[in-house]
Design a protein around this motif. Structure first.
Motif, PDB file in Angstrom:
ATOM      1  N   VAL A  33       0.853  -1.184   0.000  1.00  0.00           N
ATOM      2  CA  VAL A  33       0.000   0.000   0.000  1.00  0.00           C
ATOM      3  C   VAL A  33       0.890   1.235   0.000  1.00  0.00           C
ATOM      4  N   ASP A  49       1.036  -4.460   3.159  1.00  0.00           N
ATOM      5  CA  ASP A  49      -0.391  -4.296   3.442  1.00  0.00           C
ATOM      6  C   ASP A  49      -0.895  -5.616   4.030  1.00  0.00           C
ATOM      7  N   THR A 188      -3.306   4.037   8.297  1.00  0.00           N
ATOM      8  CA  THR A 188      -2.826   3.810   6.937  1.00  0.00           C
ATOM      9  C   THR A 188      -2.107   5.022   6.381  1.00  0.00           C
ATOM     10  N   GLN A 189      -2.563   6.228   6.760  1.00  0.00           N
ATOM     11  CA  GLN A 189      -1.945   7.444   6.220  1.00  0.00           C
ATOM     12  C   GLN A 189      -0.562   7.710   6.783  1.00  0.00           C
ATOM     13  N   SER A 217      -4.253  -1.565   4.974  1.00  0.00           N
ATOM     14  CA  SER A 217      -5.363  -0.743   4.484  1.00  0.00           C
ATOM     15  C   SER A 217      -6.677  -1.477   4.668  1.00  0.00           C
ATOM     16  N   THR A 219      -8.252  -2.510   7.400  1.00  0.00           N
ATOM     17  CA  THR A 219      -8.304  -2.434   8.857  1.00  0.00           C
ATOM     18  C   THR A 219      -9.408  -3.280   9.468  1.00  0.00           C
TER      19      THR A 219
END
Length: 488
Positions: A33, A49, A188-189, A217, A219
Motif C-alpha cells: 500500500v 499491506d 494507513t496514512q 489498508s 483495517t
C-alpha cells in the motif's frame, strides 16, 4: 516540490515490512500500500499491506511473548524503556522529518511532538518499578488481605494518523511498563513513524514478540478477528467516536478491557475580564496545533460581548499572518491537511455556514494547486446549527460566537455530546474555579492553549470516550487487581 537527498535517505532507511515476533516480513499475500505526502499528493514509499493471516501471526507472537515479559523484573522493563527514550532523543531529527513527510505538520511542530511523545517512555520507565499492591488486616480478624497488580495481557493498540509518534508512545510505553505485550495497528496514512519506532524499540532491547506492528489498508478485515480472539485481553483506540462505538460493540463479546480516546468539540471561552492578547495567543495555539487536526483543537470560540470585537479582530490578524506551505520549509507555520477528503470537508463546512449567514473575516478557501492546503480561517456570526459548531472540524477554522453572561457561556460550551477538553481565559480566580468545575470535560486549560503532558491524565467524558493516558492513571489501564485472602 522536490524531495531532498536527506528525505530520500531517510525514507530508504525506514523499514517497510510488518514487524512480527522480532522479524521484518512482507504481507502473506504480498500486498503493498502506498504512503502519500499530503503536501504534494505524491507517493513517498510503499509498505506491506497486512492480511488477516498477518494479523493472526502478530497476535500469536504477542501471546507467546507475554508470560516471559510479564515475569521480567520491573526494573529491567524500566531500563528498556529508558534506553528507548534515549535512542529516540538521539534520533529526534529523523522522527520529526518522517512525521512531516507523511503527515504534513511543520518541522517545528514535529520536533515538539518528538519531545512530548518521547516523554511517555521516560515517565513510564519511572512508573514501572512503582507498581504496587497493599497488605492489610481483615477487620473481622483471622486473616490478612493481600492485593497485587498484574499485567492485563496482550493488547491491541489502534492508532490515529494525526500524531504518529505520540499516539503510539502513549499506548506502548504504559503497556510495556505494566508487563503487557502489544500488537500495534498504525493509521494507513501515517505508518512510517510507527515502523521506525518499532525498529528503535528492538534496538533498545525490547524482546521479540513484545511489540508487533501490523500495517494495513484492510483495517476492519484484519482487526475484527483479533478483537474476537479470546487471547486478546485489552483494546486501546484513539480515533473518531463512530468508529470507537463500533469497536466497543465488538469488544463486548470478549468483555475486553478497553480504553477509548475519541472525538472532541472543544470550546474556547474568553470572558470580559480576560487578557485579550493572552487569549489570542492561547487561541492560536489551541486552534492551529497540527493545522487544527487534533482532538484537543479548539473548535468553538465563545467570547463575551465587551471583548468580542477586539478578540475577533486580533485573532483574524494573527491567523491571516500565518505562513502556509510544505512542512519541511523553514518559514512554514501551517502545513497541509491529511488528504483531499479532509480539505474538501472543511471547505464544505465553511461554505454551509456562510450560506446560512456567517461572515468570513479571513481565509475561507483552499490554498495552491498542489497538496491539500486550506487557509487559516476566522468566521463570525455563525448560526447555532452550523456544523462548524455542532461537529468536530479537523482543520484551521475558528468560528466565533458572542455570549453575554458567564452562565450562558458555560451552557454553550457544554451544549455538545463531546467532553474531551475545554479552554477558558479569565483573570478572576473565583470565576476560573467556577467555570472549571462546571465544564463537562475530562480536561480544562485555564489561561492556557495546551493541556497535553505525559505526567497528566489525558482523556474525556461523554462521547469523547473513557480511560486515561499518561499520569499516574495511565499504567492502571494495563493492570488487573488480584486479591488474595491469607488465613492465619
Amino acid at each position: 516540490m522536490t524531495t531532498s537527498l536527506r528525505e530520500k535517505e531517510l525514507l530508504a532507511a525506514v523499514p517497510t515490512g510488518l514487524f512480527v515476533g522480532g522479524s521484518w516480513r512482507e504481507a502473506a499475500d504480498g500486498a503493498r500500500v502506498a504512503v502519500e505526502d499530503p503536501s504534494t499528493g505524491q507517493t513517498l514509499v510503499e509498505i506491506a499491506d497486512a492480511s488477516v493471516e498477518d494479523g493472526a501471526a502478530a497476535l500469536d507472537a504477542a501471546v507467546a511473548a507475554a508470560p516471559a515479559w510479564a515475569r521480567t523484573p520491573t526494573r529491567v522493563r524500566a531500563e528498556v524503556l529508558r534506553r528507548a527514550f534515549e535512542l529516540i532523543a538521539a534520533r529526534a531529527d529523523d522522527f520529526a522529518l518522517l512525521m512531516t513527510l507523511e503527515m504534513g505538520k511543520p518541522l517545528a511542530e514535529a520536533r515538539g511532538e518528538v519531545a512530548y511523545g518521547n516523554e511517555f517512555f521516560r515517565w513510564f520507565s519511572e512508573e514501572a518499578p512503582r507498581i504496587s499492591g497493599r497488605y492489610s488486616q481483615n477487620p473481622a480478624g483471622g486473616s490478612r488481605l493481600l492485593t497485587m497488580k498484574q499485567p492485563v495481557g496482550p493488547v491491541l493498540a489502534i492508532l490515529p494518523w494525526n500524531f504518529p509518534l505520540a499516539m503510539g508512545t502513549r499506548k506502548i510505553a504504559p503497556a510495556l511498563a505494566a508487563g503487557c505485550t502489544v500488537v500495534v495497528k498504525p493509521a494507513t496514512q501515517t505508518p512510517l513513524t510507527t515502523l521506525l519506532l518499532a525498529q528503535t524499540l528492538a534496538e533498545a532491547g525490547v524482546p521479540d514478540g513484545v511489540v508487533n506492528v501490523v500495517t494495513t489498508s484492510r483495517t476492519s478485515e484484519v482487526v475484527a478477528p483479533l478483537i474476537a480472539d479470546p487471547r486478546l485481553r485489552k483494546l486501546t483506540f484513539t480515533g473518531s467516536t463512530p468508529v470507537g462505538k463500533k469497536l466497543v460493540e465488538q469488544s463486548a463479546q470478549q468483555l475486553l478491557r478497553i480504553s477509548m480516546e475519541l472525538g472532541g468539540n472543544a470550546p474556547f471561552l474568553v470572558f470580559d475580564d480576560a487578557d485579550v492578547d493572552a487569549a489570542v495567543d492561547g487561541a492560536v495555539l489551541a486552534k492551529m496545533r497540527n493545522q487544527g487536526e487534533a482532538c484537543t483543537a479548539a473548535n468553538r470560540f465563545y467570547v463575551q460581548r465587551p471583548v468580542a470585537e477586539e478578540f475577533s479582530r486580533k485573532l483574524a490578524e494573527r491567523m491571516g499572518s500565518l505562513v502556509v506551505g510544505r512542512g519541511t520549509e523553514d518559514d512554514t507555520q501551517v502545513g497541509p491537511l491529511i488528504d483531499a477528503r479532509a480539505r474538501d470537508d472543511v471547505a464544505r463546512r465553511v461554505t454551509e455556514a456562510v450560506d446560512a449567514g456567517a461572515r468570513v473575516v479571513v481565509g475561507g478557501g483552499p490554498v495552491g494547486d498542489q497538496g491539500y492546503f486550506y487557509a487559516p480561517t476566522v468566521v463570525t456570526d455563525v448560526p447555532a446549527g452550523a456544523r462548524l459548531l455542532t461537529e468536530e472540524t479537523f482543520g484551521p477554522v475558528a468560528p466565533v460566537v458572542v455570549f453575554d453572561t458567564e452562565e450562558e457561556g458555560v451552557a454553550l460550551a457544554n451544549d455538545t455530546e463531546y467532553g474531551l477538553v475545554a479552554y477558558a481565559f479569565t483573570r478572576g480566580l473565583d470565576r476560573a474555579m467556577r467555570v472549571a468545575e462546571a465544564l463537562e470535560t475530562g480536561m480544562v486549560g485555564l489561561n492556557a492553549g495546551i493541556v497535553s503532558n505525559a505526567a497528566a491524565p489525558f482523556g474525556g467524558v461523554k462521547a469523547s470516550g473513557f480511560g486515561r493516558e499518561g499520569g499516574f492513571e495511565g499504567i492502571e489501564e494495563y493492570l488487573e487487581t488480584k486479591y488474595v485472602n491469607f488465613p492465619l
